[in-house]
Every structure is written in C-alpha cells, then in structure tokens.
Design a protein around this motif. Structure first.
Motif, PDB file in Angstrom:
ATOM      1  N   SER A   1     -14.613 -32.377   5.200  1.00 44.35           N
ATOM      2  CA  SER A   1     -14.054 -31.390   6.128  1.00 44.35           C
ATOM      3  C   SER A   1     -12.587 -31.619   6.490  1.00 44.35           C
ATOM      4  O   SER A   1     -11.977 -30.761   7.136  1.00 44.35           O
ATOM      5  N   ALA A   2     -12.003 -32.731   6.093  1.00 38.01           N
ATOM      6  CA  ALA A   2     -10.646 -33.081   6.549  1.00 38.01           C
ATOM      7  C   ALA A   2      -9.612 -31.979   6.306  1.00 38.01           C
ATOM      8  O   ALA A   2      -8.837 -31.663   7.223  1.00 38.01           O
ATOM      9  N   PRO A   3      -9.542 -31.368   5.123  1.00 41.43           N
ATOM     10  CA  PRO A   3      -8.522 -30.317   4.940  1.00 41.43           C
ATOM     11  C   PRO A   3      -8.740 -29.111   5.868  1.00 41.43           C
ATOM     12  O   PRO A   3      -7.762 -28.566   6.404  1.00 41.43           O
TER      13      PRO A   3
ATOM     14  N   GLY B   1     -13.616 -40.511   7.423  1.00 42.91           N
ATOM     15  CA  GLY B   1     -13.560 -39.162   7.991  1.00 42.91           C
ATOM     16  C   GLY B   1     -14.479 -38.952   9.178  1.00 42.91           C
ATOM     17  O   GLY B   1     -14.921 -39.893   9.824  1.00 42.91           O
ATOM     18  N   LEU B   2     -14.750 -37.681   9.434  1.00 38.09           N
ATOM     19  CA  LEU B   2     -15.514 -37.284  10.613  1.00 38.09           C
ATOM     20  C   LEU B   2     -16.778 -36.542  10.197  1.00 38.09           C
ATOM     21  O   LEU B   2     -16.794 -35.839   9.196  1.00 38.09           O
ATOM     22  N   SER B   3     -17.816 -36.710  11.012  1.00 46.40           N
ATOM     23  CA  SER B   3     -19.077 -36.024  10.722  1.00 46.40           C
ATOM     24  C   SER B   3     -19.292 -34.803  11.607  1.00 46.40           C
ATOM     25  O   SER B   3     -20.210 -34.027  11.377  1.00 46.40           O
ATOM     26  N   GLY B   4     -18.460 -34.633  12.628  1.00 52.16           N
ATOM     27  CA  GLY B   4     -18.624 -33.495  13.520  1.00 52.16           C
ATOM     28  C   GLY B   4     -17.870 -33.669  14.814  1.00 52.16           C
ATOM     29  O   GLY B   4     -16.925 -34.455  14.900  1.00 52.16           O
ATOM     30  N   SER B   5     -18.322 -32.942  15.828  1.00 57.85           N
ATOM     31  CA  SER B   5     -17.665 -32.948  17.138  1.00 57.85           C
ATOM     32  C   SER B   5     -18.703 -32.882  18.247  1.00 57.85           C
ATOM     33  O   SER B   5     -19.782 -32.314  18.060  1.00 57.85           O
ATOM     34  N   LEU B   6     -18.335 -33.426  19.394  1.00 58.73           N
ATOM     35  CA  LEU B   6     -19.137 -33.318  20.615  1.00 58.73           C
ATOM     36  C   LEU B   6     -18.250 -32.747  21.703  1.00 58.73           C
ATOM     37  O   LEU B   6     -17.132 -33.236  21.928  1.00 58.73           O
ATOM     38  N   ILE B   7     -18.738 -31.716  22.358  1.00 56.73           N
ATOM     39  CA  ILE B   7     -18.035 -31.120  23.490  1.00 56.73           C
ATOM     40  C   ILE B   7     -19.050 -30.941  24.604  1.00 56.73           C
ATOM     41  O   ILE B   7     -20.123 -30.385  24.374  1.00 56.73           O
ATOM     42  N   VAL B   8     -18.737 -31.411  25.799  1.00 56.17           N
ATOM     43  CA  VAL B   8     -19.558 -31.131  26.977  1.00 56.17           C
ATOM     44  C   VAL B   8     -18.659 -30.325  27.914  1.00 56.17           C
ATOM     45  O   VAL B   8     -17.635 -30.818  28.386  1.00 56.17           O
ATOM     46  N   ALA B   9     -19.064 -29.075  28.136  1.00 50.26           N
ATOM     47  CA  ALA B   9     -18.217 -28.148  28.885  1.00 50.26           C
ATOM     48  C   ALA B   9     -19.045 -27.276  29.810  1.00 50.26           C
ATOM     49  O   ALA B   9     -20.250 -27.091  29.596  1.00 50.26           O
ATOM     50  N   ALA B  10     -18.385 -26.734  30.822  1.00 52.23           N
ATOM     51  CA  ALA B  10     -19.045 -25.871  31.795  1.00 52.23           C
ATOM     52  C   ALA B  10     -18.916 -24.405  31.393  1.00 52.23           C
ATOM     53  O   ALA B  10     -17.831 -23.937  31.051  1.00 52.23           O
ATOM     54  N   PHE B  11     -20.061 -23.715  31.469  1.00 50.02           N
ATOM     55  CA  PHE B  11     -20.126 -22.281  31.196  1.00 50.02           C
ATOM     56  C   PHE B  11     -21.048 -21.627  32.207  1.00 50.02           C
ATOM     57  O   PHE B  11     -21.849 -22.299  32.853  1.00 50.02           O
ATOM     58  N   GLU B  12     -20.976 -20.322  32.305  1.00 47.11           N
ATOM     59  CA  GLU B  12     -21.850 -19.575  33.219  1.00 47.11           C
ATOM     60  C   GLU B  12     -23.313 -19.706  32.821  1.00 47.11           C
ATOM     61  O   GLU B  12     -24.180 -19.815  33.674  1.00 47.11           O
ATOM     62  N   ASP B  13     -23.582 -19.653  31.518  1.00 43.06           N
ATOM     63  CA  ASP B  13     -24.963 -19.695  31.044  1.00 43.06           C
ATOM     64  C   ASP B  13     -24.978 -20.104  29.572  1.00 43.06           C
ATOM     65  O   ASP B  13     -23.929 -20.236  28.938  1.00 43.06           O
ATOM     66  N   LEU B  14     -26.184 -20.285  29.049  1.00 43.82           N
ATOM     67  CA  LEU B  14     -26.355 -20.740  27.670  1.00 43.82           C
ATOM     68  C   LEU B  14     -25.749 -19.753  26.674  1.00 43.82           C
ATOM     69  O   LEU B  14     -25.107 -20.160  25.707  1.00 43.82           O
TER      70      LEU B  14
ATOM     71  N   GLY C   1     -13.523 -21.180  10.964  1.00 41.90           N
ATOM     72  CA  GLY C   1     -12.768 -21.646   9.803  1.00 41.90           C
ATOM     73  C   GLY C   1     -13.579 -22.432   8.783  1.00 41.90           C
ATOM     74  O   GLY C   1     -13.026 -22.920   7.794  1.00 41.90           O
ATOM     75  N   GLY C   2     -14.872 -22.589   9.016  1.00 38.71           N
ATOM     76  CA  GLY C   2     -15.716 -23.244   8.030  1.00 38.71           C
ATOM     77  C   GLY C   2     -15.792 -24.757   8.119  1.00 38.71           C
ATOM     78  O   GLY C   2     -16.343 -25.404   7.226  1.00 38.71           O
ATOM     79  N   VAL C   3     -15.268 -25.346   9.188  1.00 41.41           N
ATOM     80  CA  VAL C   3     -15.349 -26.801   9.365  1.00 41.41           C
ATOM     81  C   VAL C   3     -16.793 -27.217   9.648  1.00 41.41           C
ATOM     82  O   VAL C   3     -17.267 -28.223   9.122  1.00 41.41           O
ATOM     83  N   TYR C   4     -17.486 -26.426  10.460  1.00 35.48           N
ATOM     84  CA  TYR C   4     -18.832 -26.786  10.886  1.00 35.48           C
ATOM     85  C   TYR C   4     -19.898 -26.190   9.976  1.00 35.48           C
ATOM     86  O   TYR C   4     -19.876 -24.995   9.675  1.00 35.48           O
TER      87      TYR C   4
END
Length: 101
Positions: free
Chosen positions: A14-16, A54-67, A82-85
């Motif tokens: 996924s690096a490029p 390289g990297l295997s993915g991402s983690l984000i913990v964020a606040a939202f109104e709902d799921l 963009g096709g990274v995930y």
C-alpha cells in the motif's frame, strides 16, 4: 457525541497509494483533532522493529453522532476512496483507561 473505533486494513504493498493520498487523509484527521473529536489515530506497522516492512492499516478512535455517521466518514476517507484500504471495520468504542475525552 460517542466514540467509535475505525480499524482499516491495507491492501498489499500500500505504500505508493498511501503516499499519494496521505496529505488529504491527514488533513481530515487534523481538522477533527482541532474540534476535539480524535482520541487517537495512527498507522499500524507490520513490524515496528523493521519499518521497511510497511504498514498493515490504520486505527482511528473518533467522536461521531452515531454509528452511521462514523461509517460514512470512514467510507469517504481519502485512503478508503483511493484504494489504500482493503477493508474497514467501524465499531462503538468506550474508553476506560488513559485519555477518556
């Protein structure tokens, strides 16, 4: 607002793609950080002892109104578009230890 955990798994090599979409991806997260809506966010290294792997993915913990809002946000992330995930999982999250926002 509620906390949600977004775990994204990268496609192979996924690096490029990450490099191509990094600025836009980070801008969204920085904007949410300024709003106080990011608890933590960052990449998941394949092997922290060997950054060249390289990297295997991402983690984000964020606040939202709902799921649904969290899912829509994750699906529109520049890395997702963009096709990274290869896959993205969004779940409710309840912080207990550490920063609890």
């Amino acid at each position: 607002m509620q906390w949600f955990m977004i775990v994204a798994n990268d496609v192979a090599d996924s690096a490029p793609l990450r490099a191509e979409h990094r600025d836009a991806h980070r801008a969204r997260i920085e904007s949410m950080t300024e709003e106080g809506r990011i608890l933590t966010a960052g990449p998941l290294p394949i092997d922290p002892a060997d950054p060249d792997r390289g990297l295997s993915g991402s983690l984000i913990v964020a606040a939202f109104e709902d799921l649904e809002s969290a899912r829509r946000w994750a699906e529109s992330d520049p890395f997702a578009v963009g096709g990274v995930y290869a896959s993205v999982d969004v779940r409710p999250y309840k912080p207990i230890f550490g920063a609890t926002g």
